[in-house]
Design a protein around this motif. Structure first.
Motif, PDB file in Angstrom:
ATOM      1  N   ASP A  40      -1.258  14.198  10.555  1.00 14.02           N
ATOM      2  CA  ASP A  40      -1.056  15.606  10.529  1.00 14.02           C
ATOM      3  C   ASP A  40      -2.404  16.145   9.826  1.00 14.02           C
ATOM      4  OD1 ASP A  40       1.918  16.249  10.720  1.00 14.02           O
ATOM      5  OD2 ASP A  40       1.918  14.902   9.047  1.00 14.02           O
ATOM      6  N   GLY A  41      -2.889  15.561   8.894  1.00 15.16           N
ATOM      7  CA  GLY A  41      -4.164  16.119   8.398  1.00 15.16           C
ATOM      8  C   GLY A  41      -5.494  15.842   8.945  1.00 15.16           C
ATOM      9  N   ASP A  42      -6.689  16.266   8.594  1.00 16.24           N
ATOM     10  CA  ASP A  42      -7.904  15.925   9.114  1.00 16.24           C
ATOM     11  C   ASP A  42      -8.463  14.663   8.344  1.00 16.24           C
ATOM     12  OD1 ASP A  42     -10.619  16.319  10.045  1.00 16.24           O
ATOM     13  OD2 ASP A  42     -11.124  16.243   8.011  1.00 16.24           O
ATOM     14  N   ASP A  43      -8.724  13.559   9.114  1.00 19.63           N
ATOM     15  CA  ASP A  43      -9.012  12.258   8.565  1.00 19.63           C
ATOM     16  C   ASP A  43     -10.172  12.441   7.333  1.00 19.63           C
ATOM     17  OD1 ASP A  43      -6.886  11.132   9.631  1.00 19.63           O
ATOM     18  OD2 ASP A  43      -8.029  10.209  11.410  1.00 19.63           O
ATOM     19  N   GLY A  44     -11.117  13.016   7.585  1.00 23.42           N
ATOM     20  CA  GLY A  44     -12.539  13.118   6.742  1.00 23.42           C
ATOM     21  C   GLY A  44     -12.047  13.909   5.574  1.00 23.42           C
ATOM     22  N   ARG A  45     -11.138  14.866   5.484  1.00 29.11           N
ATOM     23  CA  ARG A  45     -10.565  15.625   4.344  1.00 29.11           C
ATOM     24  C   ARG A  45      -9.712  14.511   3.381  1.00 29.11           C
ATOM     25  NH1 ARG A  45      -9.662  19.563   6.170  1.00 29.11           N
ATOM     26  NH2 ARG A  45     -11.363  21.011   5.415  1.00 29.11           N
ATOM     27  N   ARG A  46      -8.900  13.768   4.264  1.00 25.66           N
ATOM     28  CA  ARG A  46      -7.684  12.994   3.693  1.00 25.66           C
ATOM     29  C   ARG A  46      -8.527  11.722   2.884  1.00 25.66           C
ATOM     30  NH1 ARG A  46      -5.800  10.253   7.404  1.00 25.66           N
ATOM     31  NH2 ARG A  46      -3.824   9.391   6.319  1.00 25.66           N
ATOM     32  N   TRP A  47      -9.678  11.242   3.478  1.00 26.45           N
ATOM     33  CA  TRP A  47     -10.447  10.210   2.895  1.00 26.45           C
ATOM     34  C   TRP A  47     -11.086  10.633   1.744  1.00 26.45           C
ATOM     35  CZ3 TRP A  47      -9.607   5.168   3.148  1.00 26.45           C
ATOM     36  CH2 TRP A  47      -9.078   4.602   3.840  1.00 26.45           C
ATOM     37  N   LEU A  48     -11.700  11.679   1.849  1.00 22.08           N
ATOM     38  CA  LEU A  48     -12.596  12.465   0.882  1.00 22.08           C
ATOM     39  C   LEU A  48     -11.553  12.566  -0.380  1.00 22.08           C
ATOM     40  CD1 LEU A  48     -15.216  13.809  -0.299  1.00 22.08           C
ATOM     41  CD2 LEU A  48     -14.433  15.941   0.787  1.00 22.08           C
ATOM     42  N   MET A  49     -10.451  13.498  -0.301  1.00 19.60           N
ATOM     43  CA  MET A  49      -9.603  13.518  -1.486  1.00 19.60           C
ATOM     44  C   MET A  49      -9.136  12.269  -2.002  1.00 19.60           C
ATOM     45  SD  MET A  49      -8.952  16.201  -2.607  1.00 19.60           S
ATOM     46  CE  MET A  49      -8.566  18.161  -2.700  1.00 19.60           C
ATOM     47  N   LEU A  50      -8.633  11.169  -1.132  1.00 20.45           N
ATOM     48  CA  LEU A  50      -8.086  10.077  -1.635  1.00 20.45           C
ATOM     49  C   LEU A  50      -9.248   9.262  -2.624  1.00 20.45           C
ATOM     50  CD1 LEU A  50      -5.989   7.655  -1.746  1.00 20.45           C
ATOM     51  CD2 LEU A  50      -7.149   6.690   0.435  1.00 20.45           C
ATOM     52  N   THR A  51     -10.453   9.202  -2.041  1.00 25.10           N
ATOM     53  CA  THR A  51     -11.516   8.683  -2.893  1.00 25.10           C
ATOM     54  C   THR A  51     -11.836   9.308  -4.174  1.00 25.10           C
ATOM     55  OG1 THR A  51     -12.623   8.139  -0.748  1.00 25.10           O
ATOM     56  CG2 THR A  51     -14.109   7.942  -2.381  1.00 25.10           C
ATOM     57  N   LEU A  52     -12.087  10.537  -4.221  1.00 26.38           N
ATOM     58  CA  LEU A  52     -12.452  11.493  -5.301  1.00 26.38           C
ATOM     59  C   LEU A  52     -11.396  11.245  -6.432  1.00 26.38           C
ATOM     60  CD1 LEU A  52     -13.905  14.617  -3.925  1.00 26.38           C
ATOM     61  CD2 LEU A  52     -15.222  12.501  -4.327  1.00 26.38           C
ATOM     62  N   THR A  53      -9.936  11.405  -5.901  1.00 24.68           N
ATOM     63  CA  THR A  53      -8.891  11.388  -6.635  1.00 24.68           C
ATOM     64  C   THR A  53      -8.692   9.801  -7.398  1.00 24.68           C
ATOM     65  OG1 THR A  53      -7.968  12.902  -5.413  1.00 24.68           O
ATOM     66  CG2 THR A  53      -6.576  11.689  -7.203  1.00 24.68           C
ATOM     67  N   ALA A  54      -9.032   9.117  -6.546  1.00 24.76           N
ATOM     68  CA  ALA A  54      -8.851   7.358  -7.038  1.00 24.76           C
ATOM     69  C   ALA A  54      -9.978   6.881  -7.988  1.00 24.76           C
ATOM     70  CB  ALA A  54      -8.950   6.397  -5.842  1.00 24.76           C
ATOM     71  N   ALA A  55     -11.099   7.517  -7.512  1.00 24.36           N
ATOM     72  CA  ALA A  55     -12.105   7.339  -8.581  1.00 24.36           C
ATOM     73  C   ALA A  55     -11.812   8.010 -10.015  1.00 24.36           C
ATOM     74  CB  ALA A  55     -13.578   7.789  -7.853  1.00 24.36           C
ATOM     75  N   TRP A  56     -11.611   9.171  -9.963  1.00 20.62           N
ATOM     76  CA  TRP A  56     -11.397   9.660 -11.490  1.00 20.62           C
ATOM     77  C   TRP A  56     -10.071   9.162 -12.163  1.00 20.62           C
ATOM     78  CZ3 TRP A  56      -6.741  12.441 -12.540  1.00 20.62           C
ATOM     79  CH2 TRP A  56      -6.798  13.002 -13.961  1.00 20.62           C
ATOM     80  N   GLY A  57      -9.071   8.782 -11.200  1.00 20.85           N
ATOM     81  CA  GLY A  57      -7.732   8.508 -12.105  1.00 20.85           C
ATOM     82  C   GLY A  57      -8.123   7.125 -12.569  1.00 20.85           C
ATOM     83  N   LEU A  58      -8.654   6.273 -11.763  1.00 21.66           N
ATOM     84  CA  LEU A  58      -8.894   4.769 -11.992  1.00 21.66           C
ATOM     85  C   LEU A  58      -9.686   4.433 -13.167  1.00 21.66           C
ATOM     86  CD1 LEU A  58      -8.823   2.985  -8.583  1.00 21.66           C
ATOM     87  CD2 LEU A  58      -6.975   3.058 -10.183  1.00 21.66           C
ATOM     88  N   ARG A  59     -10.734   5.312 -13.122  1.00 21.19           N
ATOM     89  CA  ARG A  59     -11.888   5.542 -14.409  1.00 21.19           C
ATOM     90  C   ARG A  59     -11.136   5.813 -15.404  1.00 21.19           C
ATOM     91  NH1 ARG A  59     -14.662   7.486 -18.270  1.00 21.19           N
ATOM     92  NH2 ARG A  59     -13.055   9.235 -18.132  1.00 21.19           N
ATOM     93  N   LEU A  60     -10.265   6.718 -15.563  1.00 19.26           N
ATOM     94  CA  LEU A  60      -9.689   7.486 -16.724  1.00 19.26           C
ATOM     95  C   LEU A  60      -8.683   6.325 -17.270  1.00 19.26           C
ATOM     96  CD1 LEU A  60      -9.277   9.844 -18.553  1.00 19.26           C
ATOM     97  CD2 LEU A  60      -7.602  10.630 -17.037  1.00 19.26           C
ATOM     98  N   ALA A  61      -8.025   5.729 -16.582  1.00 15.57           N
ATOM     99  CA  ALA A  61      -6.852   4.652 -16.680  1.00 15.57           C
ATOM    100  C   ALA A  61      -7.355   3.542 -17.480  1.00 15.57           C
ATOM    101  CB  ALA A  61      -5.972   4.476 -15.516  1.00 15.57           C
ATOM    102  N   VAL A  62      -8.536   3.052 -16.981  1.00 17.48           N
ATOM    103  CA  VAL A  62      -9.225   2.058 -17.448  1.00 17.48           C
ATOM    104  C   VAL A  62      -9.897   2.312 -18.929  1.00 17.48           C
ATOM    105  CG1 VAL A  62     -11.348   0.385 -17.231  1.00 17.48           C
ATOM    106  CG2 VAL A  62      -9.728   0.758 -15.154  1.00 17.48           C
ATOM    107  N   HIS A  63     -10.419   3.328 -18.883  1.00 14.77           N
ATOM    108  CA  HIS A  63     -11.185   3.754 -20.346  1.00 14.77           C
ATOM    109  C   HIS A  63      -9.767   4.108 -21.381  1.00 14.77           C
ATOM    110  CE1 HIS A  63     -13.446   6.067 -23.033  1.00 14.77           C
ATOM    111  NE2 HIS A  63     -12.755   6.927 -22.991  1.00 14.77           N
ATOM    112  N   ILE A  64      -8.919   4.718 -21.003  1.00 14.77           N
ATOM    113  CA  ILE A  64      -8.037   4.723 -21.898  1.00 14.77           C
ATOM    114  C   ILE A  64      -7.346   3.454 -22.281  1.00 14.77           C
ATOM    115  CG2 ILE A  64      -5.752   6.014 -22.387  1.00 14.77           C
ATOM    116  CD1 ILE A  64      -6.628   8.424 -20.985  1.00 14.77           C
ATOM    117  N   GLY A  65      -7.152   2.809 -21.274  1.00 12.97           N
ATOM    118  CA  GLY A  65      -6.102   1.266 -21.505  1.00 12.97           C
ATOM    119  C   GLY A  65      -7.147   0.513 -22.508  1.00 12.97           C
ATOM    120  N   TRP A  66      -8.279   0.513 -22.396  1.00 10.01           N
ATOM    121  CA  TRP A  66      -9.252  -0.404 -22.996  1.00 10.01           C
ATOM    122  C   TRP A  66      -9.343   0.368 -24.327  1.00 10.01           C
ATOM    123  CZ3 TRP A  66     -11.559  -4.957 -22.998  1.00 10.01           C
ATOM    124  CH2 TRP A  66     -12.362  -4.969 -24.022  1.00 10.01           C
TER     125      TRP A  66
END
Length: 274
Positions: A67-93
């Motif tokens: 359904d969605g534009d592949d460029g925007r889908r990949w951009l959103m996934l990449t940005l959200t995953a980078a932010w969320g994973l960094r935050l999770a690792v930081h808080i977990g540590w």
């Protein structure tokens, strides 16, 4: 016909994907709750906060494949995953000692009836609802039509500023706490010289950037309340106020508050209030 026609938006597909996100968040929080009960500390949900957004982004990415534009889908996934994973690792540590966070001790200490049932009502359900609401720009953008335009790339640049701000701020605080000589003192150098909460400010900027990526195509602009809620929570509810209440009795903190901006970075000015 006058005006500019709005791009098509696959609303039925979006609603179906939103339903999948709800299920994914419920499953994630159920797992987190089970871990929290086993470890006897509900602060593990803080680590799951960032992971929840990654899960929502991943589920929506898969659901929007046709359904969605592949460029925007990949951009959103990449940005959200980078932010969320960094935050999770930081808080977990940071919470690797396995102790309950004082905030949850205070919140759940006088729980009427079962402490765990009370935690579900006061912690898990509200956080799940907020997670789904705040992530609406990500979810909507996954289904948006048309290639990423200038506003979307501007949003990515804004995201990068916020991501760098919170990452650097967290690193400076971690290094400060690692030095035994700083025990009981206040960090007022680096980014912490310009704002008392560079990590929270960075989070808010990150979600402003994600909103701009979503607003690049209709109906992403309608998700404006999602970053607004993040700003409000960080600056007025669960972020800044609770941290400052905990830090208030520390020597030198009152002077730090008087000299340093409460949220938005500004040059330090002796005598300026929060």
């Amino acid at each position: 016909m006058t005006g500019f026609p709005l791009p098509a938006f696959p609303l039925p597909a979006f609603l179906a994907g939103f339903g999948l996100s709800v299920v994914a968040v419920v499953v994630l929080l159920a797992v987190v709750f089970a871990v929290a009960v086993a470890q006897k500390r509900h602060s593990v949900i803080d680590t799951a906060w960032g992971l929840g957004f990654v899960v929502v982004a991943a589920v929506t990415f898969l659901a929007s494949a046709n359904d969605g534009d592949d460029g925007r889908r990949w951009l959103m996934l990449t940005l959200t995953a980078a932010w969320g994973l960094r935050l999770a690792v930081h808080i977990g540590w940071r919470a690797r000692d396995g102790k309950e966070d004082p905030r949850y001790e205070d919140m759940l200490g006088d729980a009427p009836g079962s402490r765990n049932v009370y935690a579900i009502r006061r912690v898990y359900l509200p956080q799940g609802a907020v997670m789904l609401f705040v992530s609406l720009p990500v979810q909507v953008a996954m289904y948006a039509q048309g290639a990423v335009g200038w506003l979307g790339w501007l949003g990515a640049a804004v995201w990068l500023v916020g991501f760098a701000f919170e990452t650097i701020g967290d690193a400076q605080l971690t290094a400060f706490k690692r030095n035994p000589a700083n025990r009981g003192t206040v960090l007022d150098t680096g980014l912490w010289r310009y704002t008392r909460h560079p990590n929270y400010f960075g989070d808010a900027v990150v979600w402003t950037g994600l909103f701009l990526v979503a607003a690049d195509s209709w109906p992403g602009v309608l998700t404006i309340l999602s970053p607004a809620l993040m700003y409000w929570a960080l600056a007025n509810k669960t972020g800044k106020p609770l941290t400052e209440e905990r830090m208030g009795a520390r020597p030198g903190y009152r002077e730090y508050v008087a000299n340093t901006s409460g949220f938005f970075p500004l040059p330090p000015k002796p005598g300026r209030g929060a």
